[in-house]
Design a protein around this motif. Sequence first.
Motif: not given
Length: 1030
Positions: A723-738, A759-763, A801-809
Amino acid sequence: MAAATALEEAAAPMSALCGLVQDFVMGQQEGPADQVAADVKSGGYTVLQVVEALGSSLENPEPRTRARGIQLLSQVLLQCHSLLLEKEVVHLVLFYENRLKDHHLVIPSVLQGLRALSLSVALPPGLAVSVLKAIFQEVHVQSLLQVDRHTVFSIITNFMRSREEELKGLGADFTFGFIQVMDGEKDPRNLLVAFRIVHDLISKDYSLGPFVEELFEVTSCYFPIDFTPPPNDPYGIQRDDLILSLRAVLASTPRFAEFLLPLLIEKVDSEILSAKLDSLQTLNACCAVYGQKELKDFLPSLWASIRREVFQTASERVEAEGLAALHSLTACLSCSVLRADAEDLLDSFLSNILQDCRHHLCEPDMKLVWPSAKLLQAAAGASARACEHITRNVLPLLLEQFHKHSQSNQRRTILEMILGFLKLQQKWSYEEKDERPLTSFKDQLCSLMFMALTDPSTQLQLVGIRTLTVLGAQPDLLSSGDLELAVGHLYRLSFLEEDSQSWVAALEASGTLTALYPGAFSSHLLPKLAKELQRGESEVAREDGLMKCSRYFCCLQALSAISTHPSVVKETLPLLLQHLCQANKGNVVTEPSEVIAICQSLQQVAEKCQQDPESYWYFHKTAVPCLFGLAVQASMPEKESSVLRKVLLEDEVLAALASVIGTATTHLSPELAVQSVTCIMPLFLDGNTTFLPENSFPSRFQPFQDGSSAQRRLVALLTAFVCSLPRNVEIPQLTRLMRELLEQSCCHSCPFSSTAAAKCFAGLLNKHPPGQQLDEFLQLAVDTIETGLASGSSRNQAFTLLLWVTKALVLRYHPLSTCLTTRLTGLLSDPELGPAAADGFSLLMSDCTDVLTRAGHADVRIMFRQRFFTDNVPALVQGFHAAPQDVKPNYLKGLSHVLNRLPKPVLLPELPTLLSLLLEALSCPDSVVQLSTLSCLQPLLLEAPQIMSLHVDTLVTKFLALSSSHSMAVRIAALQCMHALTRLPAPVLLPYKSRVIRALAKPLDDKKRLVRKEAVSARGEWFLLGSPGS
């Protein structure tokens, strides 16, 4: 027949024009002028036809009729001057010049016409001069109304802008003519224009001829400006506008010096504060354009006036302006170019200053020590020459005085003065070391500084530390021996427990000097700190409930403080990490507070490294794998788990480790971030530990695949990283991680790890670019949330989870945020989750510190709070009114959280409709609601007194009731609101004065000091209510 028809068609427009002219001239109607101008613009008539239609009016024997006729023509010309031909302009100018000799009632309209012609690009050469000569000769400007005088100034301004060379051909006659026009002007609207004209006359090099003194007199008669704008002034002219405009004139040329400087001296010596300030500020401005020639005859008087103001003034502003003027005078004398045979006024001027000030430095009572020092420092700061001259004369005297006085407070005063002169040396550079004034005083200064550092007086120690910092900033001044002594003193002061001021100052000085002398601190301080750290002195003393720094904590602070140079970071970072690693090998560190202290030091080092990309990358590649390795090792199952390993997995310790990892990641470049992410993602998804420093573990690391509770807790560290990485950094295996994060977020066995996963999912959601993959992730999240809310065992985790996803959006304005917020609002009525849902609105509106932060590259749109307020508060209000009585507090709490964190300018327009709900929230038994509402109401009492006055009875009653609350924070907030109530109109409050004063007597005896303090403050304001001057 055809010819007759054509004549009739031609005559029809003319008859219409004549009708409009007649309506304007004789009918006294204003509308026809705009109609005629519009017809001329559209080509319906020509200007010549307008003149012909006005023929009889322009020759009418009645002056008022002639004035109306010329007024119509002038108004048409003001709108149509760009359509005029050169031939038409010539005839019109001749006509208007002739009419300047007409009756005084006609003159205003004539001037308007000339203003229109002054704007015409078709004006032939020579006519501008002709118009101005006619005005200067025929018009008595002082007898005109303000608007007509303003027209004359506008004509001059227009011609100066477009016909500069022609006007300069008039020579000094133009200047003399303008002086006659301006003489006696009093209206501030006209003066602003007149001052600009004078400034242009001088700055654009118009000939002043023999009229320099006259031009000065006609402008300086307004100095100093004494103007108070009338209330509700539509023109918005302020006193400062006139002051600055006049100052620009007076300070625009050295030719005014012989007239202006005596005036300034006279006004500085007056008793009027505003005149003193204006005069000193004007002198300051004049020094930028004057030279020694202009100042020479007035220097003694100027110095005497400035000296008197600094020595005797009761106004800090006058003192500051006097010192600024002295600085500018000295700078002016320093910069003037001299002939070989000319006298150098700078030396004589500085000698006078020294003669009048130095004896005050030696007075036993030290009455005028500081004023004298300020004067000397103001002059010394003006140039290298002045600094050298004064420093060589003053420093020996101050050094002698330091040794003469034995009391610490006197020594501190003298050392502070010396420090002021030392700071001035930093402004100037010297090519040769021997040229530096401080070189010859180095030994004495160091001796004096070390005496201050060893003095028992804390205040003298603080000045000594500042002196050390300033001396250290002088290139090549301190020898290696001096540095070794200085490091020793800083080491000693860094472990003071008795006084935190010296401790903090010593740490700051160590950081500053390490950046300049890394070798000295590596050689002399680091070994001592390493030895101190190894002693393991880790007792934590407590006094009055507050933690005092033991030597252990002081040592950690010192290590982070000196990490200001890349070479030093390469020594301090391994030292801190090595000490932390001992946690896994023995029982050296056992308390969570000690591990957290190490992490705080590491974070401070990371923050210092953020300015240098090379040091930052070194910190990241060294510290992050080590921290992950320690955590993974601690999470491994063992037969005899050490106490220490349990400490590393505690919530607050993991949070501290996560903070270090996040700080060490936010400033990575995308290229380096990719290198790191390709190592850390396989660690968590595949258990690949090859990149960790010590990678031989008794079992596999599987935080997601049925790993132990200890391993799952380490998702908090993963959250801090990704959640501290720059936005344009591609995270490997992102779908699996999510998918793994979603699954773990609903795990009810470990709330800490499930919250970290949410939190991680929301970030990651917040940063993910729009597209099909984001939609899939959102659908997965919604399904997971709804499934979890429907089941009994994992409702709390699904709600988190609802709370953090809502905040992220919400932060990124995603359309789905509306649906999720509506779902959250619906949960306010839930018997189990209602109170948590209400508190959730606080999370949505507040800034996070770990994830979803701007520093962590989250997508945070501006004004997201305003948008959330607009979209959701109506639903909250509606829900409150429709809700059962036992659910209403949840709605009030949620509404209170939203309003409390909303910018007040957004809230004020909605206040009338929401205030009744806020007042009802004060009756809610929940202290969190009460505190949030009070925090919201306090600034509103100051910013919207008229609206709040309507509810004063309710406010007084509820605030007084809450001043006896069981919660100390609520009592304090209620008393602060009682204090703020006194800002409402006094007539509204006076009926409640005696009641409030009696009621506030009770909190005066409150058992908490902070409550008593607020009660005293509030009761005092109510006592003064209605008294004169309150």
